[in-house]
Motif scaffolding. Structure first.
Motif, PDB file in Angstrom:
ATOM      1  N   GLU A  58      -9.288  -0.430  10.060  1.00 44.38           N
ATOM      2  CA  GLU A  58     -10.105  -0.387   8.831  1.00 44.38           C
ATOM      3  C   GLU A  58     -10.433  -1.803   8.344  1.00 44.38           C
ATOM      4  OE1 GLU A  58      -8.530   3.770   6.754  1.00 44.38           O
ATOM      5  OE2 GLU A  58      -7.370   1.940   6.535  1.00 44.38           O
ATOM      6  N   LEU A  59      -9.453  -2.700   8.436  1.00 41.49           N
ATOM      7  CA  LEU A  59      -9.678  -4.078   7.974  1.00 41.49           C
ATOM      8  C   LEU A  59     -10.674  -4.789   8.883  1.00 41.49           C
ATOM      9  CD1 LEU A  59      -6.052  -5.160   6.916  1.00 41.49           C
ATOM     10  CD2 LEU A  59      -7.915  -4.416   5.445  1.00 41.49           C
ATOM     11  N   LYS A  60     -10.550  -4.530  10.171  1.00 33.72           N
ATOM     12  CA  LYS A  60     -11.493  -5.131  11.127  1.00 33.72           C
ATOM     13  C   LYS A  60     -12.910  -4.620  10.857  1.00 33.72           C
ATOM     14  CE  LYS A  60      -9.885  -7.026  15.143  1.00 33.72           C
ATOM     15  NZ  LYS A  60      -8.645  -6.919  15.767  1.00 33.72           N
ATOM     16  N   ASP A  61     -13.035  -3.281  10.679  1.00 35.55           N
ATOM     17  CA  ASP A  61     -14.337  -2.663  10.416  1.00 35.55           C
ATOM     18  C   ASP A  61     -14.940  -3.176   9.107  1.00 35.55           C
ATOM     19  OD1 ASP A  61     -14.001  -1.267  12.709  1.00 35.55           O
ATOM     20  OD2 ASP A  61     -13.528   0.658  11.769  1.00 35.55           O
TER      21      ASP A  61
ATOM     22  N   PHE B  39      -2.593  -3.991  -4.547  1.00 34.55           N
ATOM     23  CA  PHE B  39      -2.396  -2.603  -4.080  1.00 34.55           C
ATOM     24  C   PHE B  39      -3.651  -2.071  -3.377  1.00 34.55           C
ATOM     25  CE2 PHE B  39       0.978  -3.117  -7.129  1.00 34.55           C
ATOM     26  CZ  PHE B  39       2.032  -2.376  -6.591  1.00 34.55           C
ATOM     27  N   GLY B  40      -4.634  -2.935  -3.220  1.00 33.15           N
ATOM     28  CA  GLY B  40      -5.850  -2.524  -2.523  1.00 33.15           C
ATOM     29  C   GLY B  40      -6.741  -1.632  -3.359  1.00 33.15           C
ATOM     30  N   ASN B  41      -6.546  -1.636  -4.690  1.00 30.39           N
ATOM     31  CA  ASN B  41      -7.363  -0.782  -5.555  1.00 30.39           C
ATOM     32  C   ASN B  41      -8.318  -1.609  -6.398  1.00 30.39           C
ATOM     33  OD1 ASN B  41      -5.204  -1.870  -6.959  1.00 30.39           O
ATOM     34  ND2 ASN B  41      -4.970  -0.128  -8.305  1.00 30.39           N
TER      35      ASN B  41
ATOM     36  N   LEU C  67       0.849  -1.195   0.000  1.00 31.98           N
ATOM     37  CA  LEU C  67       0.000   0.000   0.000  1.00 31.98           C
ATOM     38  C   LEU C  67       0.882   1.242   0.000  1.00 31.98           C
ATOM     39  CD1 LEU C  67      -2.628  -1.254   2.617  1.00 31.98           C
ATOM     40  CD2 LEU C  67      -2.672  -1.490   0.117  1.00 31.98           C
ATOM     41  N   ILE C  68       0.698   2.079  -1.015  1.00 35.07           N
ATOM     42  CA  ILE C  68       1.589   3.236  -1.201  1.00 35.07           C
ATOM     43  C   ILE C  68       0.773   4.519  -1.377  1.00 35.07           C
ATOM     44  CG2 ILE C  68       3.491   1.856  -2.149  1.00 35.07           C
ATOM     45  CD1 ILE C  68       2.635   2.685  -4.964  1.00 35.07           C
TER      46      ILE C  68
ATOM     47  N   PRO D  28     -10.292  -0.522   1.825  1.00 32.38           N
ATOM     48  CA  PRO D  28     -10.272  -1.601   2.822  1.00 32.38           C
ATOM     49  C   PRO D  28     -11.211  -2.751   2.467  1.00 32.38           C
ATOM     50  CG  PRO D  28     -10.443   0.530   3.903  1.00 32.38           C
ATOM     51  CD  PRO D  28     -10.592   0.786   2.438  1.00 32.38           C
ATOM     52  N   VAL D  29     -12.364  -2.433   1.841  1.00 33.26           N
ATOM     53  CA  VAL D  29     -13.335  -3.481   1.504  1.00 33.26           C
ATOM     54  C   VAL D  29     -12.736  -4.429   0.459  1.00 33.26           C
ATOM     55  CG1 VAL D  29     -15.637  -3.919   0.553  1.00 33.26           C
ATOM     56  CG2 VAL D  29     -15.280  -1.987   2.105  1.00 33.26           C
ATOM     57  N   LYS D  30     -12.099  -3.849  -0.570  1.00 34.29           N
ATOM     58  CA  LYS D  30     -11.469  -4.685  -1.603  1.00 34.29           C
ATOM     59  C   LYS D  30     -10.318  -5.512  -1.012  1.00 34.29           C
ATOM     60  CE  LYS D  30     -12.585  -1.964  -5.668  1.00 34.29           C
ATOM     61  NZ  LYS D  30     -12.139  -0.923  -6.567  1.00 34.29           N
TER      62      LYS D  30
END
Ligand code: F6P
Length: 364
Positions: free
Chosen positions: A271-274, A362-364, A205-206, A213-215
């Motif tokens: 964020e990941l927990k939520d 990349f979380g996108n 993650l940059i 976070p959902v993805k």
């Protein structure tokens, strides 16, 4: 005798001492030049009494393997914003540049080599515009300075971060956890990206690619569902989620201009927990470990090239320029080119394509 003043400014970085040594070694070939260093960036010149040291062969012997800088450094103040405490306890920056230039003349300084990052090279440019014979040498572990392919210190930081991921992989696998490693990278994610590729992290993650976070949770769950019961995430301290929020800490430093980063790993974990991730997570903030220690062989070589070139630019009176690495050569570029823009990771660049090719998310 002519005199060149060496200054190290901004955050320290592995390879600074190797640059100082290279400048001195190269200057020793010239009979009429002496090298001196200012203590703690330009503060050594601005303080009363002046704090400068002679840099001769004895002073630099063997220092190329040492981290830090023998001259000391600071990322506060400087000739254009000297910190002065106000009556109400707040701090203001006072312009002492004219006074400093007069002092340099008085000390018989014919040229200045300023080793530093973006902020330091802005000072170099401003001093050059005031008539100072100055040359910049780019320095930052973040590799975010434009005008040069690479800065020294970056390779060493990547090595440190890679070794950290290597160690975290084994504990992540043993405990079936998601382990998050936060690395430096205020504006650019070079350290995170290179360490992710080198160590084989699953997620990187940059700042240049906002993450969702959902993805991320969807991707991590897919991995856990396949029976691969662990994952390693590398996150740059300046990374942003798609809502644009960043994580800052309150600074306790006096007259510190930058916002303190550090701790985005904790934000990500929440964020990941939520977003519904149920597996165990742990975080590690690597912090200033990345700025210390022995420079790698590559960084020592780049530092040596920069130091020798900078002194040769002094001889050629090639002022108002910065030393730069343009593969495979070390050249000089105008300082304005280096401070005009940041060297960001381009989301469509070859190195990012390599990461996608390896399956890095990349979380996108
Ligand atoms: O600019 C280099 C850097 O390493 C950044 O990545 C980081 O945010 C900053 O320095 C920290 O600097 P310090 O804590 O020394 O002020």
């Amino acid at each position: 005798m002519k005199r060149v003043l060496v200054v190290t400014g901004g955050g320290d970085c592995p390879g600074l001492n190797a640059v100082i040594r290279a400048i001195v070694k190269r200057a020793m070939h010239e009979k009429d030049w002496e090298v001196v260093g200012s203590i703690q960036a330009f503060d050594g010149i601005l303080r009363e009494p002046t704090e400068i040291v002679i840099l001769d062969n004895k002073a630099v012997s063997g220092i190329h393997v040492r981290g830090g800088t023998i001259l000391g450094t600071t990322n506060k103040g400087g000739p254009f914003a000297w910190p002065v405490k106000n009556d109400d306890g707040t701090w203001s920056g006072v312009d002492r540049s004219d006074e400093m230039l007069r002092k340099l003349k008085h000390l018989g300084i014919d040229a200045v080599i300023n080793i530093g990052g973006d902020g330091s090279q802005r000072i170099s440019q401003a001093l050059y515009e005031k008539g100072c014979n100055i040359i910049g040498i780019p320095k930052t572990i973040d590799n975010d300075l434009s005008g040069t392919d690479f800065t020294f210190g970056f390779q060493t930081a990547v090595q440190t971060a890679t070794e950290a991921v290597d160690k975290l992989v084994t504990t992540a696998a043993s405990h079936n956890r998601v382990l998050i490693l936060e690395v430096m990278g205020r504006d650019a994610g070079w350290i995170a990206l290179h360490a992710s590729i080198a160590a084989g992290a699953e997620v990187c993650l940059i700042p240049e690619i906002p993450y969702d976070p959902v993805k991320l949770v969807k991707r991590l769950n897919e991995r856990f569902d396949k029976g691969k019961g662990f994952a390693n995430i590398v996150i740059a301290e300046g990374a942003k989620s798609v809502d644009g929020s960043m994580h800052f800490r309150e600074s306790t430093d006096k007259s510190y201009a930058n916002k303190h980063l550090g701790g985005v790993a904790y934000k990500l974990m929440k964020e990941l927990k939520d977003a519904g991730l149920e597996v165990d997570m742990r975080e590690t903030v690597l912090g200033h470990l990345q700025r210390g220690g022995m420079p790698t062989a590559n960084d020592r070589i780049l530092a040596a090239q920069f130091g020798v070139k900078a002194f040769e630019m002094v001889l050629e009176k090639d002022f108002g320029k910065m030393v730069a690495y343009h593969h495979p050569n070390v050249i000089s570029v105008p300082l304005v080119e280096a401070i005009g823009k940041y060297n960001y990771v381009l989301p469509d660049s070859d190195i990012v394509r390599t990461a996608y090719g390896l399956g890095i998310c990349f979380g996108n």
